[in-house]
Design a protein around this motif. Structure first.
Motif, PDB file in Angstrom:
ATOM      1  N   LEU A 243       0.831  -1.202   0.000  1.00 20.82           N
ATOM      2  CA  LEU A 243       0.000   0.000   0.000  1.00 20.82           C
ATOM      3  C   LEU A 243       0.867   1.255   0.000  1.00 20.82           C
ATOM      4  O   LEU A 243       0.531   2.265  -0.633  1.00 20.82           O
ATOM      5  N   LYS A 244       1.985   1.212   0.701  1.00 20.57           N
ATOM      6  CA  LYS A 244       2.919   2.337   0.719  1.00 20.57           C
ATOM      7  C   LYS A 244       3.505   2.552  -0.671  1.00 20.57           C
ATOM      8  O   LYS A 244       3.705   3.701  -1.097  1.00 20.57           O
ATOM      9  N   TYR A 245       3.793   1.459  -1.376  1.00 18.42           N
ATOM     10  CA  TYR A 245       4.289   1.576  -2.747  1.00 18.42           C
ATOM     11  C   TYR A 245       3.281   2.335  -3.613  1.00 18.42           C
ATOM     12  O   TYR A 245       3.636   3.291  -4.310  1.00 18.42           O
ATOM     13  N   ARG A 246       2.020   1.910  -3.566  1.00 17.53           N
ATOM     14  CA  ARG A 246       1.002   2.590  -4.361  1.00 17.53           C
ATOM     15  C   ARG A 246       0.850   4.047  -3.934  1.00 17.53           C
ATOM     16  O   ARG A 246       0.742   4.952  -4.775  1.00 17.53           O
ATOM     17  N   ALA A 247       0.847   4.299  -2.622  1.00 21.02           N
ATOM     18  CA  ALA A 247       0.723   5.669  -2.120  1.00 21.02           C
ATOM     19  C   ALA A 247       1.894   6.533  -2.570  1.00 21.02           C
ATOM     20  O   ALA A 247       1.721   7.731  -2.848  1.00 21.02           O
ATOM     21  N   SER A 248       3.080   5.958  -2.659  1.00 20.26           N
ATOM     22  CA  SER A 248       4.261   6.702  -3.111  1.00 20.26           C
ATOM     23  C   SER A 248       4.094   7.139  -4.559  1.00 20.26           C
ATOM     24  O   SER A 248       4.391   8.294  -4.918  1.00 20.26           O
ATOM     25  N   VAL A 249       3.619   6.216  -5.386  1.00 20.39           N
ATOM     26  CA  VAL A 249       3.361   6.543  -6.795  1.00 20.39           C
ATOM     27  C   VAL A 249       2.305   7.640  -6.892  1.00 20.39           C
ATOM     28  O   VAL A 249       2.452   8.606  -7.665  1.00 20.39           O
ATOM     29  N   GLU A 250       1.260   7.516  -6.090  1.00 26.20           N
ATOM     30  CA  GLU A 250       0.163   8.487  -6.149  1.00 26.20           C
ATOM     31  C   GLU A 250       0.600   9.862  -5.648  1.00 26.20           C
ATOM     32  O   GLU A 250       0.253  10.889  -6.248  1.00 26.20           O
ATOM     33  N   LEU A 251       1.354   9.902  -4.545  1.00 25.79           N
ATOM     34  CA  LEU A 251       1.835  11.187  -4.043  1.00 25.79           C
ATOM     35  C   LEU A 251       2.772  11.856  -5.045  1.00 25.79           C
ATOM     36  O   LEU A 251       2.732  13.084  -5.218  1.00 25.79           O
ATOM     37  N   ALA A 252       3.608  11.062  -5.695  1.00 28.97           N
ATOM     38  CA  ALA A 252       4.508  11.623  -6.710  1.00 28.97           C
ATOM     39  C   ALA A 252       3.699  12.318  -7.806  1.00 28.97           C
ATOM     40  O   ALA A 252       4.035  13.431  -8.240  1.00 28.97           O
ATOM     41  N   GLU A 253       2.632  11.693  -8.243  1.00 29.49           N
ATOM     42  CA  GLU A 253       1.807  12.281  -9.298  1.00 29.49           C
ATOM     43  C   GLU A 253       1.052  13.514  -8.801  1.00 29.49           C
ATOM     44  O   GLU A 253       0.915  14.504  -9.524  1.00 29.49           O
ATOM     45  N   LEU A 254       0.579  13.468  -7.566  1.00 32.80           N
ATOM     46  CA  LEU A 254      -0.135  14.617  -7.011  1.00 32.80           C
ATOM     47  C   LEU A 254       0.791  15.824  -6.867  1.00 32.80           C
ATOM     48  O   LEU A 254       0.403  16.962  -7.174  1.00 32.80           O
ATOM     49  N   PHE A 255       2.006  15.600  -6.402  1.00 34.97           N
ATOM     50  CA  PHE A 255       2.950  16.713  -6.281  1.00 34.97           C
ATOM     51  C   PHE A 255       3.363  17.237  -7.653  1.00 34.97           C
ATOM     52  O   PHE A 255       3.607  18.440  -7.813  1.00 34.97           O
ATOM     53  N   GLU A 256       3.435  16.375  -8.630  1.00 35.82           N
ATOM     54  CA  GLU A 256       3.709  16.816  -9.993  1.00 35.82           C
ATOM     55  C   GLU A 256       2.621  17.778 -10.477  1.00 35.82           C
ATOM     56  O   GLU A 256       2.898  18.775 -11.162  1.00 35.82           O
ATOM     57  N   LEU A 257       1.386  17.497 -10.096  1.00 36.58           N
ATOM     58  CA  LEU A 257       0.260  18.321 -10.540  1.00 36.58           C
ATOM     59  C   LEU A 257       0.301  19.733  -9.970  1.00 36.58           C
ATOM     60  O   LEU A 257      -0.221  20.671 -10.571  1.00 36.58           O
ATOM     61  N   ILE A 258       0.903  19.895  -8.789  1.00 36.16           N
ATOM     62  CA  ILE A 258       0.989  21.231  -8.192  1.00 36.16           C
ATOM     63  C   ILE A 258       2.404  21.792  -8.331  1.00 36.16           C
ATOM     64  O   ILE A 258       2.826  22.671  -7.576  1.00 36.16           O
ATOM     65  N   ASN A 259       3.135  21.254  -9.312  1.00 34.62           N
ATOM     66  CA  ASN A 259       4.462  21.766  -9.674  1.00 34.62           C
ATOM     67  C   ASN A 259       5.474  21.698  -8.539  1.00 34.62           C
ATOM     68  O   ASN A 259       6.345  22.562  -8.417  1.00 34.62           O
ATOM     69  N   ARG A 260       5.369  20.640  -7.712  1.00 36.82           N
ATOM     70  CA  ARG A 260       6.392  20.379  -6.694  1.00 36.82           C
ATOM     71  C   ARG A 260       7.246  19.216  -7.167  1.00 36.82           C
ATOM     72  O   ARG A 260       7.127  18.086  -6.699  1.00 36.82           O
ATOM     73  N   LYS A 261       8.135  19.517  -8.117  1.00 39.97           N
ATOM     74  CA  LYS A 261       8.926  18.456  -8.735  1.00 39.97           C
ATOM     75  C   LYS A 261       9.901  17.813  -7.754  1.00 39.97           C
ATOM     76  O   LYS A 261      10.256  16.650  -7.895  1.00 39.97           O
ATOM     77  N   ASP A 262      10.351  18.571  -6.754  1.00 44.66           N
ATOM     78  CA  ASP A 262      11.237  18.004  -5.751  1.00 44.66           C
ATOM     79  C   ASP A 262      10.540  16.905  -4.963  1.00 44.66           C
ATOM     80  O   ASP A 262      11.099  15.818  -4.750  1.00 44.66           O
ATOM     81  N   LYS A 263       9.323  17.193  -4.551  1.00 42.48           N
ATOM     82  CA  LYS A 263       8.540  16.196  -3.814  1.00 42.48           C
ATOM     83  C   LYS A 263       8.177  15.016  -4.719  1.00 42.48           C
ATOM     84  O   LYS A 263       8.179  13.859  -4.290  1.00 42.48           O
ATOM     85  N   ALA A 264       7.813  15.307  -5.956  1.00 46.25           N
ATOM     86  CA  ALA A 264       7.472  14.238  -6.899  1.00 46.25           C
ATOM     87  C   ALA A 264       8.652  13.296  -7.071  1.00 46.25           C
ATOM     88  O   ALA A 264       8.486  12.062  -7.064  1.00 46.25           O
TER      89      ALA A 264
END
Length: 461
Positions: A243-264
């Motif tokens: 579940l953490k693996y999936r959440a990591s992928v999802e958080l990366a995409e969410l941060f990409e959407l708000i232009n936080r490339k460092d977090k992504a």
């Protein structure tokens, strides 16, 4: 006239042939898929608790002001359980307004100050509730109780279950996906933006200092996954790590959407680390993944199938795993009536228990009963090795639903939560149909989903 008739015949023949070809690629026939879709929709409706509605005399009315979705219909589980809901949203039967309100309720009840309950368990900052009471919106962070002050204790964990934090992230990810509203991630909830609350939740489940996998000990134990909260596991934990693996992928995409490339980039790196670590830590050599590395260190059907479903296993390991699950199905070690055991019958800890540590007797509930929740994941995996075997398992599952369909009358109850040998438990259970329905849809789409990060129109400028 003859030419027209010939054209019609050719068209009909082509339609039949193409339909047969398509059916060879899907686990369920159109008839069975339509049946499961309708049943899932109806169970979802039965699971709704409308404002001011009362489910049972043991609890008050729904005073939250919003529609709650509980784990099932009739009188069982009269509260809003985060994981059961989050595991069902991809069914397509939850409106975007319902999604928004349930996401906000979950976020509002997130723990904002670490505290210790009267039972001695610690609720860390960022923790997400196990379930939320319908009468007063109180968050209950532990299984086994509806009592806000007395929750927890060694029986149910010294910290809350490790799965709900990641399901909270999945709820937000899915809502942003279906609404194309990345700005919602910046909405303030009790003084913090939603995206910050997602990060807080992500950081709650513990790890070793040198590992990304979820880890626990007897002294600080939390339940690994709510569908086995009566089982004690310690060490590194497979299912919440998935579940953490999936959440990591999802958080990366969410941060990409708000232009936080460092977090992504940060979360993409963790996802890659987990994808490498999970097979290394838990793979047992036969093709199964272990549930944990401490107590109840046993081959786990649900983790194994989920690893295939999420794309964590690849190459020779993937092939071996799918072949072994197929062998387990054909050998009669895996399923009954199309429902799935947590532990293969050949992998029981001993003659007295399926898992090493359980609060319930063998062959009951999470200690050896058979569940519909995991059927879709298992069929998805077996289909990669033997489509006919996967279809047969899916057919058994549908036949059981048809035979006991709760819509026939009060003496019927399918979908049941689980089967204790032949005795069913908890009627009209949503995850027993929603999770398979979602998995069967995913298998039929054959990976056609467009990644959210490629949808530039969602981005916040």
């Amino acid at each position: 006239m003859k030419n027209i008739s010939l054209a019609i015949v050719c068209f009909l023949f082509s339609t039949v042939v193409n339909g047969q070809q398509d059916s060879n690629k899907t686990l369920l026939s159109k008839l069975d898929m339509d049946y499961l879709e309708t049943l899932t929709r109806d169970v979802m409706e039965s699971s709704r608790i409308y404002p001011r509605q009362k489910i049972t005399d043991d609890f008050g009315s729904n005073n939250t002001g919003i529609v709650l979705i509980r784990p099932g219909g009739r009188s069982s589980y009269p509260a809003y359980w985060i994981r059961d809901y989050a595991m069902s949203i991809e069914s397509g039967f939850v409106t975007t307004e319902e999604q928004k309100q349930l996401l906000l309720l979950t976020a509002k009840t997130q723990c904002d100050q670490t505290w210790i309950s009267n039972a001695g368990s610690m609720i860390p900052v960022g923790a997400i509730a196990d379930h939320i009471r319908m009468d007063d919106s109180e968050p209950i962070f532990f299984p086994g109780t509806y009592d806000y002050h007395e929750q927890g204790g060694k029986t149910w964990g010294m910290t809350p279950p490790y799965c709900d934090q990641y399901f909270f992230i999945h709820m937000a990810y899915y809502y942003v996906t279906v609404t194309a509203s990345a700005k919602f991630l910046l909405q303030q909830i009790n003084g913090l933006p939603l995206i910050d609350r997602l990060e807080m939740a992500y950081k709650v489940p513990p790890t070793r200092q040198d590992s990304t996998a979820v880890y626990t000990t007897d002294d600080f134990r939390g339940v690994d996954f709510g569908f086995r909260d009566v089982i004690t596991m310690t060490g590194e934990l497979c299912f919440p790590s998935l579940l953490k693996y999936r959440a990591s992928v999802e958080l990366a995409e969410l941060f990409e959407l708000i232009n936080r490339k460092d977090k992504a980039h940060f979360y993409t790196t963790i996802a890659a680390s987990l994808k490498h670590a999970i097979p290394r830590i838990f793979y047992d050599g036969r093709g199964m993944l272990l549930a944990s590395t401490g107590k109840s260190r046993q081959a786990d059907v649900w983790s194994t199938a989920m690893a295939v479903y999420l794309g964590v296993l690849e190459g020779d390991q993937l092939t071996k795993t799918c072949q072994f699950l197929c062998r387990a199905y054909k050998g009669g070690w895996l399923s009954a009536k199309g429902n799935i055991r947590h532990v293969l019958t050949i992998d029981d800890y001993n003659d007295s228990t399926a898992w090493e540590n359980s609060l319930v007797p063998k062959n009951r509930y999470q200690n050896g009963a058979y569940w519909g929740t995991a059927t879709g994941w298992v069929c998805f995996a077996i289909a990669k090795a033997d489509m006919n075997a996967a279809k047969q398992l899916a057919k058994e599952y549908i036949a059981d639903l048809r035979g006991g369909d709760y819509r026939k009358g009060p003496e019927f109850g399918a979908p049941w939560e689980c089967y204790n040998k032949d005795t069913p438990q908890n009627a009209v259970y949503i995850a027993s149909v929603s999770c398979p329905f979602i998995a069967f849809k995913k298998q039929s789409l054959a990976g056609s989903k467009i990644p959210l990060k490629n949808s530039k129109k969602f981005r916040v400028q």
